[in-house]
Design an enzyme around this catalytic site. Structure first.
Site, short mmCIF file in Angstrom:
data_model
loop_
_atom_site.label_atom_id
_atom_site.label_comp_id
_atom_site.label_asym_id
_atom_site.label_seq_id
_atom_site.Cartn_x
_atom_site.Cartn_y
_atom_site.Cartn_z
N GLU A 1 -1.48 65.18 -2.45
CA GLU A 1 -0.97 63.91 -3.00
C GLU A 1 -1.11 62.80 -1.98
OE1 GLU A 1 3.16 64.69 -3.87
OE2 GLU A 1 2.67 66.41 -5.14
N LYS B 1 0.27 60.13 0.48
CA LYS B 1 1.58 59.95 1.12
C LYS B 1 1.91 58.47 1.06
CE LYS B 1 4.34 61.32 5.05
NZ LYS B 1 5.04 60.09 5.33
N CYS C 1 -11.43 19.12 22.71
CA CYS C 1 -11.87 17.74 22.91
C CYS C 1 -10.92 16.94 23.80
CB CYS C 1 -12.06 17.03 21.58
SG CYS C 1 -10.50 16.66 20.76
N CYS D 1 -4.88 18.93 16.13
CA CYS D 1 -5.68 17.97 16.88
C CYS D 1 -6.05 16.88 15.88
CB CYS D 1 -6.95 18.65 17.41
SG CYS D 1 -8.21 17.47 17.89
N LYS E 1 -1.63 63.02 8.33
CA LYS E 1 -1.59 61.57 8.45
C LYS E 1 -2.99 60.97 8.70
CE LYS E 1 2.12 59.59 9.04
NZ LYS E 1 3.32 59.72 9.81
N CYS F 1 -5.83 18.84 22.94
CA CYS F 1 -6.71 19.79 22.28
C CYS F 1 -7.57 20.51 23.33
CB CYS F 1 -7.59 19.06 21.27
SG CYS F 1 -8.91 20.08 20.62
N ASP G 1 3.77 55.01 1.43
CA ASP G 1 4.55 54.47 2.54
C ASP G 1 5.64 53.56 2.01
OD1 ASP G 1 5.22 54.24 5.13
OD2 ASP G 1 3.57 52.90 5.70
N CYS H 1 -13.64 15.94 16.64
CA CYS H 1 -13.48 17.04 17.62
C CYS H 1 -14.55 18.09 17.35
CB CYS H 1 -12.09 17.64 17.46
SG CYS H 1 -11.88 19.19 18.35
N TYR I 1 7.40 62.53 -6.97
CA TYR I 1 6.58 63.60 -6.43
C TYR I 1 7.37 64.88 -6.15
CZ TYR I 1 8.40 61.36 -2.19
OH TYR I 1 9.22 60.79 -1.26
S1 IVH Z 1 7.43 65.46 -0.42
C1 IVH Z 1 10.01 68.64 1.09
N1 IVH Z 1 5.50 63.92 -1.27
O1 IVH Z 1 7.19 61.22 3.32
C2 IVH Z 1 9.09 67.58 0.65
N2 IVH Z 1 6.95 63.07 0.41
O2 IVH Z 1 7.51 62.31 6.01
C3 IVH Z 1 9.52 66.25 1.11
N3 IVH Z 1 6.46 60.77 1.10
O3 IVH Z 1 10.65 61.60 3.19
C4 IVH Z 1 8.80 65.11 0.59
N4 IVH Z 1 4.76 60.47 -0.24
O4 IVH Z 1 9.57 59.57 1.99
C5 IVH Z 1 6.55 64.03 -0.44
N5 IVH Z 1 3.75 62.65 -2.13
C6 IVH Z 1 4.79 62.77 -1.30
C7 IVH Z 1 5.20 61.72 -0.45
C8 IVH Z 1 6.29 61.92 0.40
C9 IVH Z 1 5.53 59.91 0.68
C10 IVH Z 1 7.45 60.48 2.17
C11 IVH Z 1 8.88 60.78 1.81
C12 IVH Z 1 9.33 61.77 2.83
C13 IVH Z 1 8.41 61.49 3.97
C14 IVH Z 1 8.29 62.65 4.91
#
Ligand code: IVH
Length: 676
Positions: free
Chosen positions: A115, A117, A414, A429, A317, A411, A119, A434, A229
């Site tokens: 999935e 991740k 110039c 400026c 990551k 400036c 932010d 210039c 998720y």
């Molecule tokens: S699963 C036990 N799925 O990442 C599983 N987390 O670094 C826990 N996060 O606290 C989370 N996308 O805020 C999961 N597809 C995803 C995610 C996700 C972002 C974040 C979430 C978690 C943090 C952990």
């Protein structure tokens, strides 16, 4: 109406409104017009006002409405919300797979769900018999803050689950991430900047700050989104895998990210990582990696968990887009309009695979607010398409030798006086000739979206200005081969190519020429409005402030700036010289006999492969017209990324909607914006 009838009508209205919310917000595919929707909501509000006893917590009227809190209560999670271990390399990911296979006592491939991740901020939603009853932040994993009221303002969180699955669990804890999209984040920061409020450093902070508001009306004004998720406790339903959970979530009307994949073995996960790393740049929201989860729930149980993180999942990551580095110097750049921008020169550092050695510091106020000094160690970030910027100073690494920065009084290019206009954050400026302003002005004039003079790059522009050959844009059209070929490192062939490109630029459409002149507050869009309205340069040049303001889409600031521009005798002289050189003031871009003759288009959102200006030109050159607002007379509405309200209006009016690809197909251009 009897009380019982009122109760039944309320229930019916709530069901209808929630259905339309789901069509509109989650599926992006409404079935009714805004006006019809408003009528339903108003009827419900009136009924609830007459019979307050009938108000229920999941009523759509309750999305905003509670009084501001003085502090958040705490909610203890039934099952702790764990965190994730991180992998930073393919090797570490393979190690994870090895550990999982040992724990599960198998040498075969493991089925994973991979999935994005997201932010943002992790939250938990509790649904009791299908009704959203409370929601909380992750907090320390054991207990979080009760932000129920704020979560109710997020339109992609259903207050009631849809009945597409047999029955509802008596209790369901849905976990996911609240995020803010990049464009909404930028807009939010721009508004804050205009109001002099501190800016959010990144979309995650903006999402967290917006959610943790004691007044839910403030949260409601911020465009937040939610993706599910995960799961906490569930009673009265059975699931066998992560994939199964996500499928059922979708059916209940919960938003699940589109880019989630089932992967057979770790090699497919690695492919997915590469794919998402590419896709990342195009997503409308920030992701900072992928999350890999063992799919089968019984296998998850078998693998078990450590105190703070599961053994069956890991975050892999992406390369960080924030890094620390040192500011070696702060220089000042002078832009086209004379604005002085302080720029940090830093020890080069790789951020997300790109080497960065400069970052904008915006203006003196921003430097003072962050207390940035020469010699400081700082956190630098590169987010999406944004220019690198300094997020903050690492105060603990100060050695006392750092030097504060003050904007120069003259400036740097110039030497003329620098002024700070009252009410503005920037220093300027004031000298119109210039050389720095001149170079930027010529680059803007020759840019692809303006007069499109190929080969007129930074170096040649600097040479032309520094040698005194070019003192304004009109001088470009008087250049001869010998002059260009005599410049250092300019071969005769490229000199000739440049002259040909200059000659070719004489026939650009009016809108491009207006944009190219670099009038303050006249961007591509305003230039098109002016060109559409006046169709003739002379008429535009003599327009009064009132006439200009009367054009839909042109505000007082642009109008005043246009009038001032044409009041300047120097500018008029340059324009007259352009005419004498043969630059056409309004070359005919339009054809009334092309394949699109009589067809009208509206654009909304950002097109990936070409600018709006270029798209408009293409339509016009094929005989079509481009309009700025949606009406019944419009034949096609072209919808790009992050479209505005025009797209909704077009859908409701039943107009023909074209995606960017469909538009390119219609006007016979390929996805790079070239004609086919
Ligand atoms: S699963 C036990 N799925 O990442 C599983 N987390 O670094 C826990 N996060 O606290 C989370 N996308 O805020 C999961 N597809 C995803 C995610 C996700 C972002 C974040 C979430 C978690 C943090 C952990």
């Amino acid at each position: 109406m009897t009380l019982e009838e009122a109760r039944q009508r309320c229930e019916q209205l709530r069901a209808e409104i929630e259905h339309h919310n789901y069509r509109y917000y989650t599926l992006d595919d409404p079935e009714i017009s805004d006006a019809q929707y408003d009528r339903l909501l108003r009827e419900l509000i009136e009924l609830e006002q007459t019979h307050p006893d009938l108000i229920t917590p999941e009523s759509p009227t309750q999305r905003v409405g509670a009084a501001p809190l003085t502090e958040f209560e705490t909610i203890t999670h039934t099952i702790p919300m764990l965190s994730l271990d991180n992998a930073f390399s393919e090797g570490e990911l393979r190690d994870f797979d090895g550990r999982v296979r040992r724990l599960l006592e198998t040498s075969g491939r493991i089925e994973y769900v991979a999935e994005p991740k997201l932010d943002g901020l992790a939250v938990e939603l509790v649904y009791e018999n299908g009704i959203f009853s409370s929601g909380s932040t992750r907090g320390d994993g054991i207990a979080g803050e009760n932000i129920t009221q704020n979560l109710k303002t997020i339109k992609t969180i259903p207050l009631k689950l849809r009945k597409d699955v047999q029955g509802f669990p008596s209790r369901l804890e849905v976990r996911g991430e609240v995020i803010i999209k990049l464009n909404a984040f930028r807009q939010l920061n721009a508004t804050r900047e205009a109001k002099g409020e501190p800016l959010f450093a990144n979309p995650r902070n903006a999402a967290a700050g917006s959610l943790r508001q004691l007044d839910s009306k403030i949260t409601a004004s911020r465009p937040l989104d939610f993706f599910c998720y995960g799961i906490g406790q569930f009673i009265g339903i059975a699931f066998d895998s992560q994939w199964h959970i996500l499928e059922i979530y979708r059916k209940w009307g919960l938003m699940v990210n589109l880019h989630i994949r089932k992967c057979d073995g770790i090699n497919e996960v690695i492919e997915y990582y590469a794919y998402m790393n590419e896709l990342r740049e195009q997503l409308p929201y920030e992701i900072d990696g992928i999350v890999v989860k063992v799919n089968q729930l019984d296998l998850q149980r078998k693998a078990g968990e450590k105190s703070r993180s599961p053994r069956w999942a890991i975050a892999y990551k992406f390369k960080a887009r924030q890094e620390t580095t040192k500011i070696l110097d702060i220089i000042v750049q002078v832009g086209r309009t004379g604005t002085l921008t302080p720029v940090a020169l830093m020890e080069p550092v790789k951020i997300g695979g790109v080497e960065v050695s400069r970052a904008t510091l915006h203006n003196q106020d921003e430097i003072d607010r962050k207390d940035i000094r020469v010699g400081d160690w700082v956190v630098v970030q590169r987010a999406g398409d944004v220019i690198p910027e300094v997020v903050k100073v690492i105060a603990s690494r100060r050695t006392k030798g750092e030097k504060p920065f003050k904007m120069p009084e003259t400036c740097p290019v110039c030497g003329s006086a620098v002024v700070r206009v009252e009410g503005e954050a920037s220093h300027r400026c004031q000298n119109l000739s210039c050389p720095a302003q001149l170079k930027e002005g010529i680059k803007h004039f020759a840019a692809k979206r303006a007069m499109d003079i190929e080969g007129m790059g930074d170096k040649i522009v600097a040479q032309l200005v520094d040698s005194g050959l070019v003192k304004n844009v009109a001088d470009l059209y008087g250049l001869i081969l010998d002059q260009l070929a005599n410049l250092e490192r300019v071969a005769e062939k490229s000199a000739q190519n440049l002259l040909d490109a200059i000659e070719g630029s004489k026939k650009r459409p009016l809108a491009r020429l207006i944009f190219a002149l670099g009038i303050r507050f006249v961007g591509e869009h305003v230039a098109h409005l002016l060109s559409d309205h006046f169709k003739n340069f002379d008429k535009m040049r003599h327009a009064t402030q009132e006439e200009l303001e009367a054009i839909d889409g042109i505000g007082p600031q642009s109008a005043q700036s246009i009038v001032q521009f044409f009041e300047s005798p120097e500018n008029i002289k340059i324009i007259e010289r352009l005419i004498e050189s043969g630059v056409e003031l309004g070359a005919p871009a339009k054809s009334s006999s092309g394949r699109l003759a009589g067809k009208s288009f509206v654009f909304t959102g950002t097109l990936k492969s070409l600018s709006r200006g270029k798209a408009q030109e293409r339509v016009e050159s094929m005989g079509g017209v481009v309009s700025s607002s949606v009406s019944k007379k419009v034949d096609y509405v072209v919808v790009g990324d992050d479209p505005g309200s025009k797209a909704d209006k077009a859908r409701q009016s039943g107009l023909t909607i074209l995606t960017e690809d469909e538009f390119l197909e219609l006007v016979k251009m390929n996805p790079k914006g070239y004609c086919t």
